[in-house]
Design an enzyme around this catalytic site. Structure first.
Site, mmCIF file in Angstrom:
data_model
loop_
_atom_site.group_PDB
_atom_site.id
_atom_site.type_symbol
_atom_site.label_atom_id
_atom_site.label_comp_id
_atom_site.label_asym_id
_atom_site.label_seq_id
_atom_site.Cartn_x
_atom_site.Cartn_y
_atom_site.Cartn_z
ATOM 1 N N VAL A 1 0.834 -1.206 0.000
ATOM 2 C CA VAL A 1 0.000 0.000 0.000
ATOM 3 C C VAL A 1 0.869 1.256 0.000
ATOM 4 O O VAL A 1 2.013 1.232 0.449
ATOM 5 C CB VAL A 1 -0.941 0.046 1.231
ATOM 6 N N CYS A 2 0.299 2.346 -0.539
ATOM 7 C CA CYS A 2 0.968 3.650 -0.453
ATOM 8 C C CYS A 2 -0.104 4.731 -0.479
ATOM 9 O O CYS A 2 -1.217 4.516 -0.002
ATOM 10 C CB CYS A 2 1.998 3.829 -1.575
ATOM 11 N N GLU A 3 0.224 5.878 -1.044
ATOM 12 C CA GLU A 3 -0.729 6.993 -1.040
ATOM 13 C C GLU A 3 -1.867 6.767 -2.046
ATOM 14 O O GLU A 3 -3.037 6.921 -1.728
ATOM 15 C CB GLU A 3 0.034 8.273 -1.400
#
Lengths: 182, 78
Positions: free
Chosen positions: A71-73
């Site tokens: 996951v990230c932004e």
């Protein structure tokens, strides 16, 4: 140095599926930088933070025998991380499309002020594109090219600003380029 | 003939790297097949996290930043 290893198309999962996978024992791997995590973090029982900028040095800390969701932004850096782990021989890896922005819009639990954090993301134009990593130039254009070519300006800004309601189909189409392929 | 691939998603450094290799190849008269790889999955299939990356005859010889002219000359003369 490295040689070529053909990779499978990365598996893409949505935030809802991600929550189910966590319940079933998956580990979330957040590849955002520490300052981003400090601002807003996923509130889930199983999570580890390895910034994309440190993944090359630290990937071996991750278990190969457990389901991992990257996951990230917005799901762009984590897609790169997903491919990198696949390159390193991981088979149980998926990318969560839409990132923490989509997670927040779904109303899923976070640590930190979601509204304030979303406002900060919107103000930072590069927030969409992972400006804080060394490889940023490349990634920024990958992200932005992607959105620009595949949808209307409105959709592109929805993706980058994260301000559109989750119900907007344009926004999710924009933020999940690989969903169509899946 | 050397097969050279420049890995990068379209950043300025990637274009500069491609141009530099092309220049050096022409200057030294070395025959090369130069190709740009822009697709993320294809780039990542070389395990390269920092772009631009340079692949010569299937091997990654460089990753991250524009290589020096000296380095490119060495690659082409090898």
């Amino acid at each position: 140095m490295n040689t070529v290893r053909p990779l499978e198309e990365a598996k893409q999962v949505c935030p809802t599926t991600t929550r189910r996978l966590i319940q079933e024992g998956a580990l979330l791997v957040d590849v955002r930088e520490p300052n981003e995590v400090a601002r807003l973090a996923f509130d889930v029982p199983a999570i580890v933070n390895i910034p994309l900028s440190a993944l090359e040095q630290r990937w071996s800390e991750l278990p190969k025998d457990r389901e991992l969701v990257l996951v990230c932004e917005v799901g762009s850096r984590s897609l790169k991380a997903t491919y990198y782990l696949q390159y390193q021989g991981f088979t149980q890896v998926s990318n969560m499309e839409g990132g923490i922005q989509k997670w927040v819009r779904k109303g899923f639990p976070v640590i930190g002020d979601a509204n304030e954090a979303l406002a900060v993301m919107e103000r930072a134009p590069g927030g969409c594109c992972g400006e804080s990593t060394p490889a940023s130039g490349a990634q920024a254009s990958a992200c932005c090219d992607n959105t620009a070519t595949r949808s209307s300006p409105r959709a592109a800004s929805a993706c980058c600003g994260g301000s559109t309601p989750a119900a907007n189909p344009l926004a999710s189409a924009c933020c999940a380029p690989a969903m169509e392929a899946a | 003939m050397k097969e050279i691939k420049v890995l990068g998603t379209g950043c300025a450094n990637c274009k500069n790297t491609l141009a530099l290799i092309d220049q050096v190849a022409q200057a030294t008269g070395v025959e090369v097949k130069l190709e740009k790889v822009e697709d993320l999955r294809s780039i990542m299939s070389y395990g390269v996290m920092s772009t631009p990356g340079v692949v010569i005859d299937g091997k990654v010889v460089h990753a991250g930043g524009v290589p020096s002219r000296d380095k490119v000359e060495q690659w082409l003369s090898a």
